[in-house]
Design an enzyme around this catalytic site. Sequence first.
Site, PDB file in Angstrom:
ATOM      1  CE  LYS C  76       3.745 -21.381  19.066  1.00 41.36           C
ATOM      2  NZ  LYS C  76       4.126 -22.794  19.231  1.00 41.36           N
ATOM      3  CB  SER C 151       2.526 -23.739  22.653  1.00 41.40           C
ATOM      4  OG  SER C 151       3.506 -24.033  21.697  1.00 41.40           O
ATOM      5  CB  SER C 175       3.538 -26.839  20.140  1.00 37.18           C
ATOM      6  OG  SER C 175       3.706 -27.067  21.525  1.00 37.18           O
TER       7      SER C 175
END
Lengths: 481, 95, 483
Positions: C76, C151, C175
């Site tokens: 990420k 996210s 997330s």
Amino acid sequence: MQWEVVIGLEIHTQLATQSKIFSGSATTFGSEPNTQASLVDLGMPGVLPVLNQEAVRMACMFGLAIDAEIGKRNVFARKNYFYPDLPKGYQISQMDLPIVGKGHLDIALEDGTIKRIGVTRAHLEEDAGKSLHEDFSGSTGIDLNRAGTPLLEIVSEPDMRSAKEAVAYVKAIHALVRYLGICDGNMAEGSLRCDCNVSIRPKGQVEFGTRCEIKNVNSFRFIERAINTEIQRQIDLIEDGGKVVQETRLYDPNKDETRSMRSKEEANDYRYFPDPDLLPVVIEDSFLASIRAGLPELPPQKVERFQGQYGLSAYDANVLASSREQADYFEEVVKIGGDAKLAANWVMVELGSLLNKLGVEIDQAPVSAAQLGGMLLRIRDNTISGKIAKTVFEAMAAGEGDADSIIESKGLKQVTDTGAIDKMLDEMLAANAEQVEQYRAADEAKRGKMFGFFVGQAMKASKGKANPGQVNQLLKAKLEG
Amino acid sequence: MALERCDVEKIAHLARLGLNDGELPRITDALNSILGLVDQMQAVDTTGIEPLAHPLEASQRLRPDQVTESNQRDTYQAIAPSTENGLYLVPKVIE
Amino acid sequence: MHQLTLAEIARGLADKSFSSEELTGALLARIKQLDPQINSFISVTEDLALGQARAADARRAAGESGALLGAPIAHKDLFCTNGVRTSCGSKMLDNFKAPYDATVVAKLAEAGMVTLGKTNMDEFAMGSANESSHYGAVKNPWNLEHVPGGSSGGSAAAVAARLLPATTGTDTGGSIRQPAALTNLTGLKPTYGRVSRWGMIAYASSLDQGGPLARTAEDCALLLQGMAGFDAKDSTSIEEPVPDYSANLNASLQGLRIGLPKEYFGAGLDPRIAELVQASVKELEKLGAVVKEISLPNMQHAIPAYYVIAPAEASSNLSRFDGVRFGYRCEEPKDLTDLYKRSRGEGFGVEVQRRIMVGTYALSAGYYDAYYVKAQQIRRLIKNDFMAAFDDVDLILGPTTPNPAWKLGAKSSDPVAAYLEDVYTITANLAGLPGLSMPAGFVDGLPVGVQLLAPYFQEGRLLNVAHRYQQVTDWHTRAPNGF
């Protein structure tokens, strides 16, 4: 109108750790810009703080030394504001739960009395970087070497009532932190910085007046002057019908006045909250006990001991104990020289003025404690008189060697041989026969003065080497007889 | 607790966020909507409850006082917007 | 090769069916070919990957072995990767090449993993749909008109599209778990303090945790093994020994006590999801689990508390983005205030600015007690609820989300609408508990996840239950059309 002055001080001391409070960067002063700024110090994305155990230990030492409550569970909080020397946009400090709570420090006033000044709290925080405004047209240069250096902020109660008291307090804190070895106290380098909060109120009034803060005053002399000019400014302002506005001011030593800091005028909402990257600091009793056991003898205890052990006056004891180096020097002299009062006098007066003249501290004294002690031995065994000793002292200071070798090489040995003195006196009196007759004819009062004349002549004749005590004794006898 | 435009301007200033005048009404509405959600907390009785700052109740670990970092100025300043002679440059600050 | 799980890749590399270099080449080609449809990558690190792949093959040739040696990974884009853009999905860090590696990145590289790239995400991890990224929205491979969740939307979509078998994500309010649920993946948020946050660019420091996203619990166990562990550089990292997460995957569930909070099954939950959750409960009962109803009475207050605490911490964490030492700087700043305001005003997107302002307000003078302190008190009530529940049960089960993936744009105008989707996941972050989401069926062709919560440091238990469930169900094996 009779005014009373109220002063409180916030003193920032840089703790003498090897590495910074939250990172492993060096804390050395004066390095090339940004060469001691790690990822953590720069506030890079993703970095995290880890607490330096020595900073905690030093803070606890201070707390114990001022008899304060120690915050057994203390918490770091973020103080949020934007400034280029503050890389994260917040300073890690302590708010509700500081590491040191209420304590006190005793100061010696000029009239010899002791006043107790309250310390509200002391807390750990990180220092900011430095802004350099001069060298870049239109820009300011930021050096973050200093960012992250551990600070202990010491907050006093508003207990001081004059600039002199404030200076005495700062000096006491300065001496204490140096005593403890937690701060080098170098104000020129910024190791110890003082913010002065000053307000005035009509004598007898209980409520405090509006205070102004004078930031970052960096010498004892400036602290006194800054406070005094601020007091006068406030008095003049009020007596002219105005009101004191709460604000932050800077002291300008060239103009000897304080002026308002433009940029800090807007009230800052720091939005303190506990730093979520750090956990509460828990201080175990065993940790405190080991710190307490390792504390050096502190000024108040030393002052008391000096009075008891060496028979010194409170004033003398205070002066000699005012720094650890001076106290150690004095005790070394006594150890060798054997006479505490004599040692006290020599250290405070002769050595004191020499150091003043040279502009150095006692740790750079050109005469060592051993040398001075050795010289005192020679005074005590009558090898030299006190007066001659001054010559010897000067010679030692000039690097000419120890007392014994100087006395030898300059032939300064005092004459104590009664016979020799006797002979010299007879010769001297014979040469001054008229004065002798006048002396014998004069009354008590006049004799006192004339005696001094004969003593002077005797000293001249012996080139100062005759033992004054013996001269006095024999001279008196001869003149009577 | 509805925010007015001037409140939003104050908050934006505290946070150093430059907002256009045109954006202000929309942002004010959005903030008020969020604060409306948040105000639901007031209905909860939390008397005597100790705030929880960290989920796991641990205490701070201390690290030994050692220098472990070296000079990395060139590397770190390679990604800086504006530097000169090793210093970070910002528009002149007047004190 | 793109169909292989991490576990299968480990076996394939071990018995030399293929090399890491071959595998890496194949996946890089697949990413090039398919990612434009879903936009799950912000940066593809081709040269780095091939270099690492060759090095892994060399290490294996020299006799080394290890489940992750030569296996692919993508991070990420808030994990700092040395010398590589680390953008947090934001214009503010578009030009930021991280000068160091996050601990997670370093550990996985040390284990021999091959970094294919950095995945797309909601800007600064603030979002549940991955629509707020500076680099454009991520599309759900199951329906390209729908959001993948957020996210960690990019990390989820990439795995769902079989571009690679596993990715790292972070979870502050859900997330990892929520995008896993919306894309038919298994995702795990570890106990707070289990995985190091050094180099994991912070959103909300007391809530953030890094964790794995993969297609199976078995793969999550392998990846978590490489990520977990104490880190002295992170003061919030806990010195708890790391167990072998793969060792007990097959342990029996006989007598396992599972609690279903009655508050979970209220009005806001799509009844079709409720049905699927009940079906999963039946499967676990067949495996020997015992299920009972429990109560988490303060659950409803979690969302307001979260939306004070997270923005408050974020508002402070994001102050360092000021155009001075790194990142975006506005053109020709007039003075210092202008530098700050325009760099931040132009560098941050709308949702980030909103949350910074909410957080700033919540901490400001006069509001701190009513907002921040109040939220922390509610946080304790929520934790207390869980502690009481875990006296009674070993695991808590429920839906991961109240609805399946919504259409792109459907919730982007009203921030609060999106916030309400976090209702099931948020409490685990507030309490610091580990949580896992696993595939449990479909609604309108869109995946649905079931969430498991366990007591502190019982990630092994979560993985065990999910693994046993995945042995008797096949939801997790389904792949989206076209991928």
